[in-house]
Every structure is written in C-alpha cells, then in structure tokens.
Design a protein around this motif. Structure first.
Motif, PDB file in Angstrom:
ATOM      1  N   MET A   1       0.864  -1.169   0.000  1.00  0.00           N
ATOM      2  CA  MET A   1       0.000   0.000   0.000  1.00  0.00           C
ATOM      3  C   MET A   1       0.911   1.231   0.000  1.00  0.00           C
ATOM      4  O   MET A   1       1.792   1.351   0.845  1.00  0.00           O
ATOM      5  CB  MET A   1      -0.895  -0.017   1.240  1.00  0.00           C
ATOM      6  N   PRO A   2       0.684   2.153  -0.920  1.00  0.00           N
ATOM      7  CA  PRO A   2       1.493   3.373  -0.942  1.00  0.00           C
ATOM      8  C   PRO A   2       1.349   4.169   0.359  1.00  0.00           C
ATOM      9  O   PRO A   2       0.248   4.357   0.865  1.00  0.00           O
ATOM     10  CB  PRO A   2       0.931   4.169  -2.113  1.00  0.00           C
ATOM     11  N   ALA A   3       2.494   4.603   0.898  1.00  0.00           N
ATOM     12  CA  ALA A   3       2.508   5.418   2.111  1.00  0.00           C
ATOM     13  C   ALA A   3       3.636   6.434   1.994  1.00  0.00           C
ATOM     14  O   ALA A   3       4.702   6.136   1.461  1.00  0.00           O
ATOM     15  CB  ALA A   3       2.705   4.545   3.342  1.00  0.00           C
ATOM     16  N   PHE A   4       3.384   7.635   2.482  1.00  0.00           N
ATOM     17  CA  PHE A   4       4.371   8.706   2.436  1.00  0.00           C
ATOM     18  C   PHE A   4       4.516   9.323   3.822  1.00  0.00           C
ATOM     19  O   PHE A   4       3.527   9.578   4.501  1.00  0.00           O
ATOM     20  CB  PHE A   4       3.949   9.796   1.444  1.00  0.00           C
TER      21      PHE A   4
ATOM     22  N   ASP B   1       6.275   2.992   2.232  1.00  0.00           N
ATOM     23  CA  ASP B   1       5.532   1.735   2.225  1.00  0.00           C
ATOM     24  C   ASP B   1       6.496   0.574   2.024  1.00  0.00           C
ATOM     25  O   ASP B   1       7.588   0.717   1.494  1.00  0.00           O
ATOM     26  CB  ASP B   1       4.446   1.735   1.145  1.00  0.00           C
ATOM     27  N   VAL B   2       6.064  -0.563   2.470  1.00  0.00           N
ATOM     28  CA  VAL B   2       6.864  -1.774   2.354  1.00  0.00           C
ATOM     29  C   VAL B   2       6.312  -2.583   1.190  1.00  0.00           C
ATOM     30  O   VAL B   2       5.134  -2.942   1.173  1.00  0.00           O
ATOM     31  CB  VAL B   2       6.802  -2.599   3.661  1.00  0.00           C
ATOM     32  N   GLN B   3       7.168  -2.856   0.236  1.00  0.00           N
ATOM     33  CA  GLN B   3       6.756  -3.665  -0.906  1.00  0.00           C
ATOM     34  C   GLN B   3       6.747  -5.134  -0.500  1.00  0.00           C
ATOM     35  O   GLN B   3       7.676  -5.616   0.137  1.00  0.00           O
ATOM     36  CB  GLN B   3       7.730  -3.471  -2.082  1.00  0.00           C
ATOM     37  N   GLU B   4       5.678  -5.813  -0.850  1.00  0.00           N
ATOM     38  CA  GLU B   4       5.601  -7.246  -0.586  1.00  0.00           C
ATOM     39  C   GLU B   4       6.538  -7.967  -1.555  1.00  0.00           C
ATOM     40  O   GLU B   4       6.548  -7.665  -2.737  1.00  0.00           O
ATOM     41  CB  GLU B   4       4.159  -7.752  -0.796  1.00  0.00           C
TER      42      GLU B   4
END
Length: 66
Positions: free
Chosen positions: A1-4, A57-60
């Motif tokens: 999920m995109p997070a900034f 965000d953390v990429q899976e």
C-alpha cells in the motif's frame, strides 16, 4: 500500500505525519506537492514550506518460484 512520510522543519512546530491509501499518488504541480486518492486531493504542500516527503511503504516480496 502506498505510504508517504511528511516531515516539516523543526522551527515550524508541525507534527510529522504518515499518509497511506491503496490508491494514493504523489504529483508535483506549479510549486505544490499534491497527494491524492480516488476521492481527490488528500494533502497539498507548497514547495516553499520546506517539508520533506519520503515514500515509506513496504513492498511485498514477489512469490518465489520453486
């Protein structure tokens, strides 16, 4: 999920914040950093404010093929 993560210079005394949303996007337009989702603008920050924006965000990981 995109997070900034948005951080502000200490002298502004503003709280840092994290914004996340599955449809979140970041664009730069006419001296503004604009975070938006499917419903429209979530946050707009003028470039002169000195805020720092970092994607956090953390990429899976992709599934491993065996």
């Amino acid at each position: 999920m995109p997070a900034f993560l948005i951080t502000y210079p200490r002298d502004q005394k503003l709280d840092d914040l994290v914004i996340e949303d599955p449809a979140l996007t970041l664009r730069f337009e006419a001296g503004w950093a604009i975070l938006a989702d499917d419903h429209g603008v979530c946050l707009a920050i003028p470039s002169g404010q000195g805020a720092s924006i970092q994607r956090v965000d953390v990429q899976e990981p992709a599934p491993r093929k065996e």
